[in-house]
Design a protein around this motif. Structure first.
Motif, mmCIF file in Angstrom:
data_model
loop_
_atom_site.group_PDB
_atom_site.id
_atom_site.type_symbol
_atom_site.label_atom_id
_atom_site.label_comp_id
_atom_site.label_asym_id
_atom_site.label_seq_id
_atom_site.Cartn_x
_atom_site.Cartn_y
_atom_site.Cartn_z
ATOM 1 N N UNK A 66 -6.849 -2.896 0.181
ATOM 2 C CA UNK A 66 -6.379 -1.583 -0.147
ATOM 3 C C UNK A 66 -5.197 -1.438 0.883
ATOM 4 N N UNK A 67 -4.249 -2.008 0.657
ATOM 5 C CA UNK A 67 -3.072 -1.934 1.459
ATOM 6 C C UNK A 67 -2.523 -0.676 1.537
ATOM 7 N N UNK A 68 -2.152 0.205 0.494
ATOM 8 C CA UNK A 68 -1.576 1.432 0.953
ATOM 9 C C UNK A 68 -2.402 2.351 1.896
ATOM 10 N N UNK A 69 -3.732 2.171 1.506
ATOM 11 C CA UNK A 69 -4.397 3.146 2.594
ATOM 12 C C UNK A 69 -4.324 2.337 3.930
ATOM 13 N N UNK A 100 -3.027 -14.765 11.577
ATOM 14 C CA UNK A 100 -4.281 -14.661 11.083
ATOM 15 C C UNK A 100 -4.268 -15.743 9.947
ATOM 16 N N UNK A 101 -5.549 -15.698 9.152
ATOM 17 C CA UNK A 101 -5.927 -16.579 7.961
ATOM 18 C C UNK A 101 -6.886 -15.882 7.175
ATOM 19 N N UNK A 102 -6.616 -15.612 6.027
ATOM 20 C CA UNK A 102 -7.465 -15.276 4.874
ATOM 21 C C UNK A 102 -8.998 -16.100 5.248
ATOM 22 N N UNK A 103 -10.061 -15.468 4.827
ATOM 23 C CA UNK A 103 -11.343 -16.257 4.955
ATOM 24 C C UNK A 103 -11.179 -17.630 4.241
ATOM 25 N N UNK A 104 -11.690 -18.679 4.706
ATOM 26 C CA UNK A 104 -11.386 -20.169 4.355
ATOM 27 C C UNK A 104 -12.556 -20.752 3.256
ATOM 28 N N UNK A 105 -13.537 -19.984 2.978
ATOM 29 C CA UNK A 105 -14.643 -20.510 2.063
ATOM 30 C C UNK A 105 -13.999 -20.666 0.849
ATOM 31 N N UNK A 130 -2.343 -10.180 0.151
ATOM 32 C CA UNK A 130 -2.570 -8.828 0.939
ATOM 33 C C UNK A 130 -1.914 -9.148 2.330
ATOM 34 N N UNK A 131 -2.282 -10.493 2.790
ATOM 35 C CA UNK A 131 -1.682 -10.908 3.909
ATOM 36 C C UNK A 131 -0.065 -10.580 4.320
ATOM 37 N N UNK A 136 5.654 -8.023 4.886
ATOM 38 C CA UNK A 136 6.597 -7.460 4.281
ATOM 39 C C UNK A 136 7.000 -6.120 4.734
ATOM 40 N N UNK A 137 5.872 -5.861 5.288
ATOM 41 C CA UNK A 137 5.926 -4.180 5.642
ATOM 42 C C UNK A 137 6.543 -4.167 6.972
ATOM 43 N N UNK A 138 6.325 -5.081 7.812
ATOM 44 C CA UNK A 138 6.472 -4.976 9.308
ATOM 45 C C UNK A 138 7.756 -6.020 9.563
ATOM 46 N N UNK A 139 8.241 -6.657 8.664
ATOM 47 C CA UNK A 139 9.081 -7.892 8.754
ATOM 48 C C UNK A 139 9.309 -8.521 10.287
ATOM 49 N N UNK A 140 8.151 -9.116 10.599
ATOM 50 C CA UNK A 140 8.011 -9.843 11.832
ATOM 51 C C UNK A 140 8.982 -11.031 12.001
#
Length: 406
Positions: A66-69, A100-105, A130-131, A136-140
């Motif tokens: 739910x990226x916008x929220x 970070x890393x998405x759940x790996x299952x 989503x990651x 893209x939002x914060x451009x690290x």
């Protein structure tokens, strides 16, 4: 000392960020995690160890899809409450890196074996999208994407390899990753002081407008920058030998309605060192298997013999062997999230103790410090420890990234 601001996505109980915090050059702006026990543990750790007075605000329990929220905040959600959002936490500050890393299952070989569709339809295959929305939002300047080696062969929907999908999305976001992921990004964490056979894929993404020679920088990182932090292999003995011994009781004991099959020590400040309850049958099996190794007989070291023993002792049949005894002189086998269901593949090597490993022993094999107190149920504690990145490795990773950030 120059400090670098980071956001931790899919933070879990904080194994990855723990190493960055221990480095001292990194400042956590925010962490995002959706599972409640992990959030509670991370908040507790940031508050008690690292002195974050705003930890309850900094650690966001929310669904990253739910990226916008996530960015703008949400109100009165029945599951996640309310929060002002990630944008407010970041404010005007520069985000230097996202980890970070998405759940790996969905990518793991074990997960695919257990799922009758090979995890092809698992939504977790696509959490990388989503990651990257956060990237893209914060451009690290760079990001760290951690996962299991199984991601290199995963094909969600039975179509494209997930690495091709990820690379395409990363490049469209203005970042570069190493061209040869299999050749460079697969790491054996036992080479970095983790007393455990644990292979992981560590993908570093560099922002193209800041790194015009991204492939050269990445090759230098994987060939020289990170490997210089390798150290002598650590063993199970190095990790857990000094912990208080927990012996089988002559009869089952109940304390506050809970059954115990082994002694419970006053562990002198060692948190979470309480054994699981084991049946008399399992204790007998553990003693048989550990004595077999201690005496040098090695009757039960093959998969076939272990499967026969399982059938003989339980009357059940299994296609995979259920038992594994840790060896004092070797690294442990991988500590998995699945450890929360049973400990039969992580049997303590001392025949006198005849039990599976405790939460604290699992934490030590994952290189969590003893002052990290896990405050949830034993099952939740095992799960979050198994899912974590070993802090000893992440501390070295953080150190190796500083020259690139500079």
């Amino acid at each position: 000392m120059k400090t670098y601001n980071f956001i931790d996505i899919f933070a879990g109980c904080g194994g990855l960020s723990e190493g960055f915090k221990k480095n001292g050059a990194f400042n956590m702006l925010a962490a995002v995690e959706w599972e409640k026990p992990q959030v509670e543990n991370l908040i507790n750790r940031l508050s008690t160890k690292w002195g974050y007075s705003d930890a309850t605000e900094k650690v966001m329990r929310f669904d990253i899809q739910r990226t916008e929220e996530l960015f703008n905040g949400w109100d009165n959600d029945h599951e996640y409450g309310a929060h002002n959002g990630l944008d407010k936490l970041v404010g005007e500050r520069t985000v230097d890196l996202i980890i970070g890393g998405p759940p790996c299952q969905a990518y793991s070989m074990a997960g695919r074996i257990r799922d009758n569709k090979g995890m092809r339809e698992d939504y977790r295959n696509y959490l990388f999208e989503s990651y990257l929305s956060v990237v893209r939002r914060y451009q690290p300047k760079l990001f760290v994407f951690e996962n299991v080696p199984g991601m290199l062969s995963a094909r969600p929907g039975g179509q494209q390899y997930v690495t091709d999908l990820i690379r395409k999305d990363i490049e469209a976001s203005g970042y570069s990753i190493i061209n040869d992921l299999k050749g460079f990004a697969q790491l054996d964490l036992s080479e970095y002081g983790v007393p455990q056979k644990r292979k992981r894929v560590i993908i570093i993404g560099l922002r193209n407008d800041l790194f015009l020679n991204a492939q050269e920088v990445l090759e230098e990182f994987y060939k020289v920058g990170l490997p210089k932090y390798k150290e002598q292999t650590k063993t199970v003995k190095d990790a857990i030998k000094d912990l208080p011994k927990l012996y089988p009781l002559t009869k089952i004991t109940k304390v506050k309605g809970k059954k115990y099959s082994h002694t419970i020590h006053n562990n002198e400040g060692v948190y979470n060192h309480i054994p699981r309850y084991h049946s008399e049958r399992d204790i007998e099996i553990f003693q048989l298997l550990t004595l077999d190794i201690e005496k040098g007989e090695y009757k039960y070291t093959s998969s076939e013999e272990l499967k026969k023993l399982y059938t003989q002792m339980t009357g059940k049949v299994s296609n995979v062997h259920k038992y594994h005894v840790l060896r004092w002189e070797n690294p442990s086998n991988t500590i998995p999230a699945h450890l929360y269901k049973d400990g039969l593949r992580h049997i303590h090597p001392d025949s006198n103790q005849a039990r599976s490993i405790t939460v604290r022993e699992a934490a030590r094999l994952q290189t969590f410090d003893d002052d990290y107190e896990f405050i949830s149920s034993a099952g939740d504690n095992y799960k979050m420890i198994g899912n974590a990145v070993p802090p000893r490795f992440s501390e070295k990773l953080a150190e190796a990234l500083i020259p690139i950030l500079n």
